[in-house]
Scaffold this active site. Structure first.
Site, mmCIF file in Angstrom:
data_model
loop_
_atom_site.group_PDB
_atom_site.id
_atom_site.type_symbol
_atom_site.label_atom_id
_atom_site.label_comp_id
_atom_site.label_asym_id
_atom_site.label_seq_id
_atom_site.Cartn_x
_atom_site.Cartn_y
_atom_site.Cartn_z
ATOM 1 C CG MET A 168 -42.853 -27.894 -3.845
ATOM 2 S SD MET A 168 -41.518 -26.792 -3.377
ATOM 3 C CE MET A 168 -40.503 -27.879 -2.409
ATOM 4 N NE ARG B 56 -35.140 -29.721 0.237
ATOM 5 C CZ ARG B 56 -36.236 -28.972 0.375
ATOM 6 N NH1 ARG B 56 -37.220 -29.372 1.159
ATOM 7 N NH2 ARG B 56 -36.355 -27.832 -0.268
ATOM 8 N N GLY C 96 -49.299 -32.638 4.638
ATOM 9 C CA GLY C 96 -48.705 -33.714 5.426
ATOM 10 C C GLY C 96 -48.181 -33.222 6.770
ATOM 11 C CD GLN C 97 -48.192 -33.312 12.170
ATOM 12 O OE1 GLN C 97 -49.332 -32.888 11.949
ATOM 13 N NE2 GLN C 97 -47.328 -32.652 12.940
ATOM 14 N N GLY D 170 -45.428 -40.475 0.367
ATOM 15 C CA GLY D 170 -46.039 -39.435 1.212
ATOM 16 C C GLY D 170 -47.109 -38.682 0.436
ATOM 17 C CG HIS D 171 -45.907 -36.133 -2.732
ATOM 18 N ND1 HIS D 171 -44.609 -36.499 -3.013
ATOM 19 C CD2 HIS D 171 -45.845 -34.858 -2.289
ATOM 20 C CE1 HIS D 171 -43.797 -35.466 -2.772
ATOM 21 N NE2 HIS D 171 -44.525 -34.468 -2.319
#
Ligand code: AMP
Length: 283
Positions: A31, A188, A148-149, A37-38
């Protein structure tokens, strides 16, 4: 050269050309508001695929009324720069009208797996996620898609959808990338005040507490959950939504831990709803 497109037809043309050159295609659905992380997913894709596609789409149908759809961070230019540096071949950044018609009559609903954990607090969320992922898979036709986990329940839901609907792709779930204090990196986290940011480290602390207790032989889930809640209660800014220990495959609740278990937490800290989880082998 990375290409950036907004239409389904352009994606189809570009991916077809890559495939004709014998390239294995990997998709990383996001998103946007891209972070480490991405990037870890893009890197994982780059290790096993020859052509990496990143989709950037804040999917309206996975947000409930009163959730943060309007306020969700949108940072397209910075995202494109990150993708360029990470070696992405194609970014698909569609508008909502590309992805949804005026009246949508077809939805993908995965049963059972979507009921516990986040499913209890976000009705319709996983229907939105499964539907948009099915669309993205049909548009890109990737060989592999990477998740992702951190969103562990989502990974299971997508795996199950792909298996049940005989979708010809592999779903890979990659480890959660964390801040030095353990907080899972998330778009977030931007919503957190300084105080809330400090408190948020307790989410991972509570998960570590769970791991320690299981590793030292505690079996009773109620006892472990109570200890996790105690850790979280140390910060007044943390409003717990759920603390659950469930079977890591079926997400069914357990009285006693055994096999692979998923410990998962969701909490509201001010404006941010944060989730995190770990998988522990309870023997
Ligand atoms: P999102 O943009 O939040 O929808 O996330 C896109 C993908 O990145 C999902 O598969 C997430 O699970 C994954 N993801 C988000 N945060 C992390 C993280 N900290 N570590 C690993 N993967 C993540």
């Amino acid at each position: 050269m990375m290409e950036v497109v907004e239409t389904i037809q352009s994606v189809r043309d570009i991916v077809k050309a890559a495939r004709q050159k014998g390239k294995k295609v990997g998709l990383v659905p996001t998103m946007g508001a891209l972070h480490r992380g991405h990037i870890s997913l893009i890197e994982a894709a780059g290790r096993t695929c020859d052509f990496v596609v990143v989709s950037i789409f804040v999917n309206p149908t996975q947000f409930g009324p009163g959730e943060d759809f309007k306020k969700y961070p949108r940072t397209l230019e910075a995202d494109l720069e990150i993708c360029r540096k990470a070696g992405v071949g194609l970014v698909f950044a569609p508008g909502a009208e590309q992805m949804y018609g005026k009246e949508e009559l077809t939805w993908v609903t995965v049963e059972k797996l979507t009921e516990p954990l986040c499913g209890r607090f976000r009705p319709g969320h996983f229907r939105g996620v499964a539907t948009v992922c099915a669309k993205l898979f049909n548009i890109v036709l990737p060989d592999v898609a990477f998740f992702g986990q951190k969103d562990g329940q989502q990974g299971l839901v997508i795996k199950r959808m792909a298996a049940d609907l005989k979708m010809p792709l592999e779903i890979v779930v990659c480890p959660t990338v964390r801040e030095p204090d353990g907080l899972a990196v998330s778009s977030r986290n931007k919503y957190l005040t300084e105080e809330e940011r400090k408190d948020s480290a307790l989410i991972y602390k509570s998960l570590e507490k769970c791991r320690e207790m299981i590793e030292s032989g505690t079996k009773d889930t109620e006892t472990i959950v109570a200890a996790m809640r105690e850790v979280l209660s140390r910060a007044p800014s943390i409003q717990i939504q759920y603390v659950s220990i469930v079977d890591a495959e079926t997400l069914q609740s357990l009285d006693k831990v055994h096999g692979r278990v998923l410990a998962a937490v969701a909490a509201q800290l001010g404006k941010a709803r944060l989730i995190d989880n770990i998988v522990v082998d309870a023997g």
